[in-house]
Design an enzyme around this catalytic site. Structure first.
Site, mmCIF file in Angstrom:
data_model
loop_
_atom_site.group_PDB
_atom_site.id
_atom_site.type_symbol
_atom_site.label_atom_id
_atom_site.label_comp_id
_atom_site.label_asym_id
_atom_site.label_seq_id
_atom_site.Cartn_x
_atom_site.Cartn_y
_atom_site.Cartn_z
ATOM 1 N N ASP A 88 -6.231 -1.187 -3.910
ATOM 2 C CA ASP A 88 -6.622 -2.157 -2.888
ATOM 3 C C ASP A 88 -7.421 -3.265 -3.560
ATOM 4 O OD1 ASP A 88 -5.561 -0.569 -0.907
ATOM 5 O OD2 ASP A 88 -7.503 0.222 -0.237
ATOM 6 N N HIS A 105 -14.408 1.997 3.231
ATOM 7 C CA HIS A 105 -13.682 0.973 2.454
ATOM 8 C C HIS A 105 -14.580 -0.242 2.199
ATOM 9 C CE1 HIS A 105 -9.478 2.614 2.998
ATOM 10 N NE2 HIS A 105 -9.316 1.952 1.874
ATOM 11 N N HIS A 117 -1.385 3.322 -5.304
ATOM 12 C CA HIS A 117 -1.611 1.869 -5.239
ATOM 13 C C HIS A 117 -3.101 1.537 -5.341
ATOM 14 C CE1 HIS A 117 -2.441 3.000 -1.050
ATOM 15 N NE2 HIS A 117 -3.160 1.885 -0.973
ATOM 16 N N HIS A 176 0.837 -1.210 0.000
ATOM 17 C CA HIS A 176 0.000 0.000 0.000
ATOM 18 C C HIS A 176 0.872 1.261 0.000
ATOM 19 C CE1 HIS A 176 -3.549 -2.508 0.696
ATOM 20 N NE2 HIS A 176 -2.741 -3.217 1.469
ATOM 21 N N GLU A 186 -5.564 4.623 -4.793
ATOM 22 C CA GLU A 186 -5.220 5.599 -3.746
ATOM 23 C C GLU A 186 -3.839 6.214 -3.973
ATOM 24 O OE1 GLU A 186 -7.771 3.437 -0.214
ATOM 25 O OE2 GLU A 186 -5.813 2.602 -0.709
ATOM 26 N N HIS A 238 -8.359 -6.599 1.286
ATOM 27 C CA HIS A 238 -7.715 -5.641 2.192
ATOM 28 C C HIS A 238 -8.556 -5.412 3.455
ATOM 29 C CE1 HIS A 238 -5.160 -2.543 3.602
ATOM 30 N NE2 HIS A 238 -5.770 -1.506 3.079
#
Ligand SMILES: [Zn+2]
Length: 249
Positions: free
Chosen positions: A87, A201, A85, A81, A214, A91
């Site tokens: 996810d 998330h 990057h 991360h 992100e 995650h």
């Protein structure tokens, strides 16, 4: 002999202007044809939760020419991360992690294709009413949200800043229920606002369809439509991966 020897070995290293060669480091390639929206990974890179120490020496030369090897060959040690990057569903959702929803399982058809770069109202989280006000048309599959995180240069600071903005859980829920967006890009290390870190998330990841992207570098890029290209490493078992992400106007 000495001066001649010097000339012979130094010739290939000289540029035509006679200066030492230096690599060109670019943010834009091909005269504007390709815009890099990836943050450079370096020892100075921001790492969440390590007290502002930065990434540090993440590369180690395991073999080196200076030590008599025929090549320089490094190994790297960094969180998946780190920097810009993506996810994977695993995650935040452990049953997805166990079932193998890793970055290798992410849909490249989401990670590559037309997308919008939009500016969101400054200094507030992306809540449902903010999402509604953006009026993102149906059919848009990829959106990069530029926030005050970019204005404040938060990704360039070694120290984490919990005052970053991101999606609140109702904003994330609104996006899931009312848009066709599958790639959600943001300009700090988390798509979710600090107070809604888990819940927002999970809203995005719970259906295994949306990919949070992100840590984007969105300085000096015009809002608008681009061809988005973001490629994670094909890391089996990893719940995230650094990406190289470029926009083509
Ligand atoms: Zn992440």
């Amino acid at each position: 002999m000495a001066p001649l020897f010097l000339i012979l070995v130094s010739l290939p290293l000289l540029t035509s202007s006679g200066e030492d060669p230096r690599p060109l480091r670019r943010e834009v390639y091909g005269g504007g044809r390709i815009i890099d929206v990836t943050h450079r990974v370096s020892p100075e890179s921001l790492v969440w939760g390590n007290g502002g120490a930065g990434l540090g020496q993440y590369l180690r030369l395991r073999r080196s020419i200076k030590n008599g090897n025929n090549t320089n060959s490094s190994v790297m040690n960094l969180s998946v991360h780190t920097g810009t990057h993506v996810d994977a569903p695993g995650h935040f959702i452990d049953r997805f992690f166990d079932a193998g929803f890793d970055v290798d399982s992410l849909d490249l058809d989401v990670l590559i294709g037309p997308g919008l770069l939009v500016d969101v109202p400054r200094d507030k989280n992306i809540a449902a009413e903010v999402m509604e006000s953006l009026k993102i048309p149906k059919g848009i599959k990829r959106v990069l949200f530029r926030t005050s995180n970019t204005d404040r240069g938060l990704m360039y600071k070694k120290e984490e800043d919990t005052s970053f903005v991101g999606f609140s859980s109702d904003g994330a829920k609104w996006l899931v229920e009312n848009t066709d967006i599958k790639l959600v890009g943001i300009d700090y290390l988390s798509v979710a606002a600090y107070d809604d870190l888990d819940s927002a998330h999970i809203e995005f990841l719970k259906n295994g369809e949306i990919i949070p992207l992100e840590g984007l570098k969105l300085d000096n890029v015009k809002a608008g439509l681009y061809y988005v290209n973001c490629l994670p490493m094909r890391l089996y078992g990893a719940e995230g991966s650094p990406v190289r992400c470029v926009l083509i106007p």
